[in-house]
Design a protein around this motif. Structure first.
Motif, PDB file in Angstrom:
ATOM      1  N   ILE A   1       0.837  -1.203   0.000  1.00  0.00           N
ATOM      2  CA  ILE A   1       0.000   0.000   0.000  1.00  0.00           C
ATOM      3  C   ILE A   1       0.876   1.259   0.000  1.00  0.00           C
ATOM      4  O   ILE A   1       0.638   2.203  -0.769  1.00  0.00           O
ATOM      5  CB  ILE A   1      -0.939   0.001   1.213  1.00  0.00           C
ATOM      6  CG1 ILE A   1      -1.999  -1.091   1.073  1.00  0.00           C
ATOM      7  CG2 ILE A   1      -1.609   1.371   1.399  1.00  0.00           C
ATOM      8  CD1 ILE A   1      -2.783  -1.373   2.340  1.00  0.00           C
ATOM      9  N   LEU A   2       1.881   1.269   0.837  1.00  0.00           N
ATOM     10  CA  LEU A   2       2.774   2.430   0.911  1.00  0.00           C
ATOM     11  C   LEU A   2       3.497   2.650  -0.414  1.00  0.00           C
ATOM     12  O   LEU A   2       3.663   3.797  -0.866  1.00  0.00           O
ATOM     13  CB  LEU A   2       3.781   2.230   2.043  1.00  0.00           C
ATOM     14  CG  LEU A   2       3.199   2.156   3.457  1.00  0.00           C
ATOM     15  CD1 LEU A   2       4.279   1.764   4.458  1.00  0.00           C
ATOM     16  CD2 LEU A   2       2.556   3.482   3.862  1.00  0.00           C
ATOM     17  N   LYS A   3       3.907   1.559  -1.038  1.00  0.00           N
ATOM     18  CA  LYS A   3       4.599   1.654  -2.319  1.00  0.00           C
ATOM     19  C   LYS A   3       3.648   2.149  -3.408  1.00  0.00           C
ATOM     20  O   LYS A   3       4.012   2.993  -4.250  1.00  0.00           O
ATOM     21  CB  LYS A   3       5.180   0.293  -2.694  1.00  0.00           C
ATOM     22  CG  LYS A   3       5.977   0.299  -3.987  1.00  0.00           C
ATOM     23  CD  LYS A   3       6.560  -1.085  -4.277  1.00  0.00           C
ATOM     24  CE  LYS A   3       7.360  -1.080  -5.579  1.00  0.00           C
ATOM     25  NZ  LYS A   3       7.935  -2.429  -5.869  1.00  0.00           N
ATOM     26  N   LYS A   4       2.419   1.648  -3.391  1.00  0.00           N
ATOM     27  CA  LYS A   4       1.421   2.024  -4.396  1.00  0.00           C
ATOM     28  C   LYS A   4       1.190   3.526  -4.416  1.00  0.00           C
ATOM     29  O   LYS A   4       1.064   4.138  -5.491  1.00  0.00           O
ATOM     30  CB  LYS A   4       0.114   1.284  -4.111  1.00  0.00           C
ATOM     31  CG  LYS A   4      -1.037   1.646  -5.039  1.00  0.00           C
ATOM     32  CD  LYS A   4      -2.290   0.874  -4.648  1.00  0.00           C
ATOM     33  CE  LYS A   4      -3.485   1.260  -5.509  1.00  0.00           C
ATOM     34  NZ  LYS A   4      -4.717   0.518  -5.113  1.00  0.00           N
ATOM     35  N   TYR A   5       1.144   4.129  -3.237  1.00  0.00           N
ATOM     36  CA  TYR A   5       0.861   5.564  -3.139  1.00  0.00           C
ATOM     37  C   TYR A   5       2.123   6.396  -2.902  1.00  0.00           C
ATOM     38  O   TYR A   5       2.040   7.578  -2.610  1.00  0.00           O
ATOM     39  CB  TYR A   5      -0.172   5.817  -2.036  1.00  0.00           C
ATOM     40  CG  TYR A   5      -1.511   5.200  -2.350  1.00  0.00           C
ATOM     41  CD1 TYR A   5      -2.410   5.834  -3.202  1.00  0.00           C
ATOM     42  CD2 TYR A   5      -1.860   3.959  -1.814  1.00  0.00           C
ATOM     43  CE1 TYR A   5      -3.646   5.261  -3.494  1.00  0.00           C
ATOM     44  CE2 TYR A   5      -3.088   3.374  -2.117  1.00  0.00           C
ATOM     45  CZ  TYR A   5      -3.970   4.030  -2.955  1.00  0.00           C
ATOM     46  OH  TYR A   5      -5.193   3.459  -3.256  1.00  0.00           O
ATOM     47  N   GLN A   6       3.276   5.742  -3.049  1.00  0.00           N
ATOM     48  CA  GLN A   6       4.573   6.405  -2.910  1.00  0.00           C
ATOM     49  C   GLN A   6       4.699   7.162  -1.587  1.00  0.00           C
ATOM     50  O   GLN A   6       5.229   8.263  -1.524  1.00  0.00           O
ATOM     51  CB  GLN A   6       4.815   7.349  -4.089  1.00  0.00           C
ATOM     52  CG  GLN A   6       4.849   6.634  -5.434  1.00  0.00           C
ATOM     53  CD  GLN A   6       5.137   7.559  -6.595  1.00  0.00           C
ATOM     54  OE1 GLN A   6       4.653   8.691  -6.635  1.00  0.00           O
ATOM     55  NE2 GLN A   6       5.945   7.094  -7.530  1.00  0.00           N
ATOM     56  N   ALA A   7       4.192   6.545  -0.523  1.00  0.00           N
ATOM     57  CA  ALA A   7       4.304   7.148   0.805  1.00  0.00           C
ATOM     58  C   ALA A   7       5.728   6.976   1.324  1.00  0.00           C
ATOM     59  O   ALA A   7       6.308   5.895   1.205  1.00  0.00           O
ATOM     60  CB  ALA A   7       3.318   6.486   1.768  1.00  0.00           C
ATOM     61  N   PRO A   8       6.318   8.022   1.888  1.00  0.00           N
ATOM     62  CA  PRO A   8       7.712   7.963   2.359  1.00  0.00           C
ATOM     63  C   PRO A   8       7.834   7.230   3.691  1.00  0.00           C
ATOM     64  O   PRO A   8       8.176   7.804   4.726  1.00  0.00           O
ATOM     65  CB  PRO A   8       8.090   9.432   2.495  1.00  0.00           C
ATOM     66  CG  PRO A   8       6.800  10.110   2.834  1.00  0.00           C
ATOM     67  CD  PRO A   8       5.726   9.366   2.077  1.00  0.00           C
ATOM     68  N   CYS A   9       7.562   5.938   3.673  1.00  0.00           N
ATOM     69  CA  CYS A   9       7.593   5.128   4.888  1.00  0.00           C
ATOM     70  C   CYS A   9       8.319   3.818   4.605  1.00  0.00           C
ATOM     71  O   CYS A   9       8.436   3.387   3.453  1.00  0.00           O
ATOM     72  CB  CYS A   9       6.183   4.815   5.378  1.00  0.00           C
ATOM     73  SG  CYS A   9       5.155   6.257   5.710  1.00  0.00           S
ATOM     74  N   LYS A  10       8.787   3.189   5.653  1.00  0.00           N
ATOM     75  CA  LYS A  10       9.424   1.885   5.567  1.00  0.00           C
ATOM     76  C   LYS A  10       8.705   0.922   6.510  1.00  0.00           C
ATOM     77  O   LYS A  10       8.195   1.335   7.571  1.00  0.00           O
ATOM     78  CB  LYS A  10      10.901   1.964   5.959  1.00  0.00           C
ATOM     79  CG  LYS A  10      11.756   2.823   5.043  1.00  0.00           C
ATOM     80  CD  LYS A  10      11.956   2.158   3.682  1.00  0.00           C
ATOM     81  CE  LYS A  10      12.891   2.999   2.814  1.00  0.00           C
ATOM     82  NZ  LYS A  10      13.138   2.354   1.507  1.00  0.00           N
ATOM     83  N   VAL A  11       8.664  -0.341   6.134  1.00  0.00           N
ATOM     84  CA  VAL A  11       8.073  -1.368   6.992  1.00  0.00           C
ATOM     85  C   VAL A  11       9.140  -2.409   7.306  1.00  0.00           C
ATOM     86  O   VAL A  11       9.768  -2.955   6.407  1.00  0.00           O
ATOM     87  CB  VAL A  11       6.875  -2.064   6.305  1.00  0.00           C
ATOM     88  CG1 VAL A  11       6.229  -3.066   7.259  1.00  0.00           C
ATOM     89  CG2 VAL A  11       5.849  -1.039   5.840  1.00  0.00           C
ATOM     90  N   ASN A  12       9.368  -2.646   8.584  1.00  0.00           N
ATOM     91  CA  ASN A  12      10.249  -3.721   9.040  1.00  0.00           C
ATOM     92  C   ASN A  12       9.400  -4.781   9.718  1.00  0.00           C
ATOM     93  O   ASN A  12       8.478  -4.448  10.473  1.00  0.00           O
ATOM     94  CB  ASN A  12      11.275  -3.205  10.056  1.00  0.00           C
ATOM     95  CG  ASN A  12      12.454  -2.509   9.404  1.00  0.00           C
ATOM     96  OD1 ASN A  12      12.492  -2.310   8.201  1.00  0.00           O
ATOM     97  ND2 ASN A  12      13.427  -2.126  10.222  1.00  0.00           N
ATOM     98  N   TRP A  13       9.695  -6.046   9.471  1.00  0.00           N
ATOM     99  CA  TRP A  13       8.977  -7.095  10.187  1.00  0.00           C
ATOM    100  C   TRP A  13       9.785  -8.372  10.215  1.00  0.00           C
ATOM    101  O   TRP A  13      10.698  -8.580   9.417  1.00  0.00           O
ATOM    102  CB  TRP A  13       7.608  -7.353   9.559  1.00  0.00           C
ATOM    103  CG  TRP A  13       7.607  -8.185   8.315  1.00  0.00           C
ATOM    104  CD1 TRP A  13       7.507  -9.538   8.223  1.00  0.00           C
ATOM    105  CD2 TRP A  13       7.709  -7.718   6.971  1.00  0.00           C
ATOM    106  NE1 TRP A  13       7.529  -9.943   6.911  1.00  0.00           N
ATOM    107  CE2 TRP A  13       7.651  -8.844   6.115  1.00  0.00           C
ATOM    108  CE3 TRP A  13       7.827  -6.447   6.410  1.00  0.00           C
ATOM    109  CZ2 TRP A  13       7.727  -8.729   4.742  1.00  0.00           C
ATOM    110  CZ3 TRP A  13       7.900  -6.345   5.039  1.00  0.00           C
ATOM    111  CH2 TRP A  13       7.851  -7.469   4.218  1.00  0.00           C
ATOM    112  N   LEU A  14       9.424  -9.196  11.165  1.00  0.00           N
ATOM    113  CA  LEU A  14       9.993 -10.529  11.297  1.00  0.00           C
ATOM    114  C   LEU A  14       8.960 -11.380  12.009  1.00  0.00           C
ATOM    115  O   LEU A  14       8.616 -11.102  13.165  1.00  0.00           O
ATOM    116  CB  LEU A  14      11.307 -10.497  12.082  1.00  0.00           C
ATOM    117  CG  LEU A  14      12.192 -11.747  11.956  1.00  0.00           C
ATOM    118  CD1 LEU A  14      12.736 -11.857  10.531  1.00  0.00           C
ATOM    119  CD2 LEU A  14      13.349 -11.678  12.932  1.00  0.00           C
ATOM    120  N   GLY A  15       8.421 -12.363  11.322  1.00  0.00           N
ATOM    121  CA  GLY A  15       7.387 -13.190  11.924  1.00  0.00           C
ATOM    122  C   GLY A  15       6.171 -12.363  12.287  1.00  0.00           C
ATOM    123  O   GLY A  15       5.603 -11.658  11.457  1.00  0.00           O
TER     124      GLY A  15
END
Length: 432
Positions: free
Chosen positions: A339-353
């Motif tokens: 979603i963030l990529k689709k709307y070019q939002a300047p955010c990052k997502v980190n996750w693990l499990g």
């Protein structure tokens, strides 16, 4: 005025800041804390009757979801015998046996009452075992509020002994050195400049108190090698990751064996409890058999042990829960990322499990410094919007999201819909 607002007005008159832990405060996002009345499965309900999908999970331990019937019934039955005895009980022996028999790197374990107490005690026994005094921690890794661990997270790799709280004498932290998470060279530099003086390196194997920051490939393995080469103990603070990333925690997940490990609320199914354990030769230094003193009047409380052992047995019996959590985590966090990529939002997502974070920054977040590049005011807007859509997140940019086995497809769909609605709305106004 809502019931939560009225309760907060009362609370601030008698409780510092109106909360009994700073992580519950909503001041940073300009809101009043929601006072929770009850919880069930993946949902919580506040005193005003509002329902939320909960991604705090009591800060991690509710991995099976809130108010799990088997745990509730076991606790109710245990309460019939009494709440606390201050004496040895069978259930604490069964808990210790269960953990030691199922976690290969734990030969002996000592129950305490919180994660803070577990870390404080693990560091003490590490010093007693090695005869050394210095400790290396990492900027952005939180290990409870004992004096020695409250060292400025923003300090440089060569800086040490700077208390991060008023009331902590500099002498309490002068043997605590701060390295850079995911940077082995920073650890190596400290070890070389303090040869023969470092007792332990303590680390959150997955950073979860600067938002979620996974270890880069080779980081944990490199720590193990550096510790072995310098006669230093490696302590995994698994208060967040223990029994969550895998049944054997981060140690199992990454295949790296620590000398000591600390646990928190998850081994009490959310009740106040902690523990530290490791190799027998280290743990046998603890009083009453050894020279390292540590005590706790209510440690191994029978109610907490009953709740915790019931949960751990369920996790052991239903190992598929971890596969399900991985799948749901991927669906949720990859969904947010798309979603963030689709709307070019300047955010990052980190996750693990089942652990994840949305960072309001364009930088890749790999350590505390990059986490601090996040726009906390943008996070506050996001938090308030999500709360208005019935999504309950931690009120801080630098806390993790927790999935539980109770989170279902509808929960994930509603959450992703809310994220997309927020991004569309605020991207249009250039506030993202």
């Amino acid at each position: 005025m809502t019931k939560s607002e009225r309760l907060f007005e009362r609370a601030v008159k008698r409780i510092p800041g109106g909360v009994n832990s700073p992580v519950r405060a909503y001041g940073a996002i300009g809101e009043t804390p929601r006072f929770i009345d009850r919880a069930e499965g993946s949902h919580i309900y506040d005193v005003d009757g509002h329902e939320y999908i909960d991604y705090i999970d009591s800060w991690g331990p509710m991995i099976l979801g809130h108010n799990r019937p088997e745990i509730r019934e076991a606790v109710a039955k245990a309460c019939e015998k009494g709440l606390s005895f201050g004496c040895a009980t069978q259930i604490e022996v069964e808990m210790a046996e269960f953990i030691c028999e199922n976690i290969p790197h734990i030969e002996m374990i000592r129950m305490v009452n919180s994660g803070t107490e577990a870390v404080m005690s693990a560091i003490r026994v590490a010093r007693g075992f090695t005869g050394r005094t210095k400790i290396i921690k990492f900027a952005g890794c939180y290990h409870g509020h004992s004096d020695a661990m409250l060292v400025s997270a923003g300090s440089g790799v060569m800086n040490s002994g700077v208390p991060d709280s008023a009331g902590v004498p500099k002498g309490c932290t002068e043997d605590t050195m701060t390295a850079i998470y995911n940077d082995l060279s920073s650890v190596e530099t400290l070890l070389e400049s303090n040869q023969g003086q470092v007792a332990a390196v303590i680390v959150e194997p997955v950073g979860a108190n600067m938002g979620v920051v996974p270890p880069i490939p080779g980081f944990l393995e490199g720590l193990r090698k550096l510790c072995d080469g310098n006669g230093v103990l490696l302590i995994f603070d698994e208060v967040i990751t223990g029994f969550r990333l895998a049944f054997g925690g981060a140690a199992e997940y990454f295949g790296v064996c620590p000398d000591l490990v600390t646990y928190g609320k998850i081994i009490g199914a959310g009740m106040p409890v902690g523990a530290y354990g490791g190799r027998k030769e280290i743990m046998e230094l603890i009083a009453p058999v050894g020279k390292v003193y540590q005590a706790g009047t209510l440690s191994g409380n029978p109610i907490a042990m009953t709740a915790g052992l019931t949960q751990l047995k369920l996790l052991k019996e239903h190992h598929e829960i971890y596969t399900q959590l991985e799948e749901r985590g991927r669906k949720l966090y990859e969904g947010i990322q798309e979603i963030l990529k689709k709307y070019q939002a300047p955010c990052k997502v980190n996750w693990l499990g089942s652990l994840g974070s949305v960072f309001f920054t364009q930088e890749d977040v790999v350590n505390y410094e990059s986490a601090k590049s996040s726009d906390t005011s943008a996070f506050a807007e996001y938090f308030k919007y999500m709360l208005s859509r019935g999504i309950h997140l931690a009120p801080s940019q630098f806390e993790a999201m927790f999935l539980s086995a109770a989170h279902g497809e509808e929960d994930l769909r509603r959450t992703l819909d809310a994220v997309e609605s927020y991004v569309v709305r605020f991207a249009q106004t250039k506030r993202l």
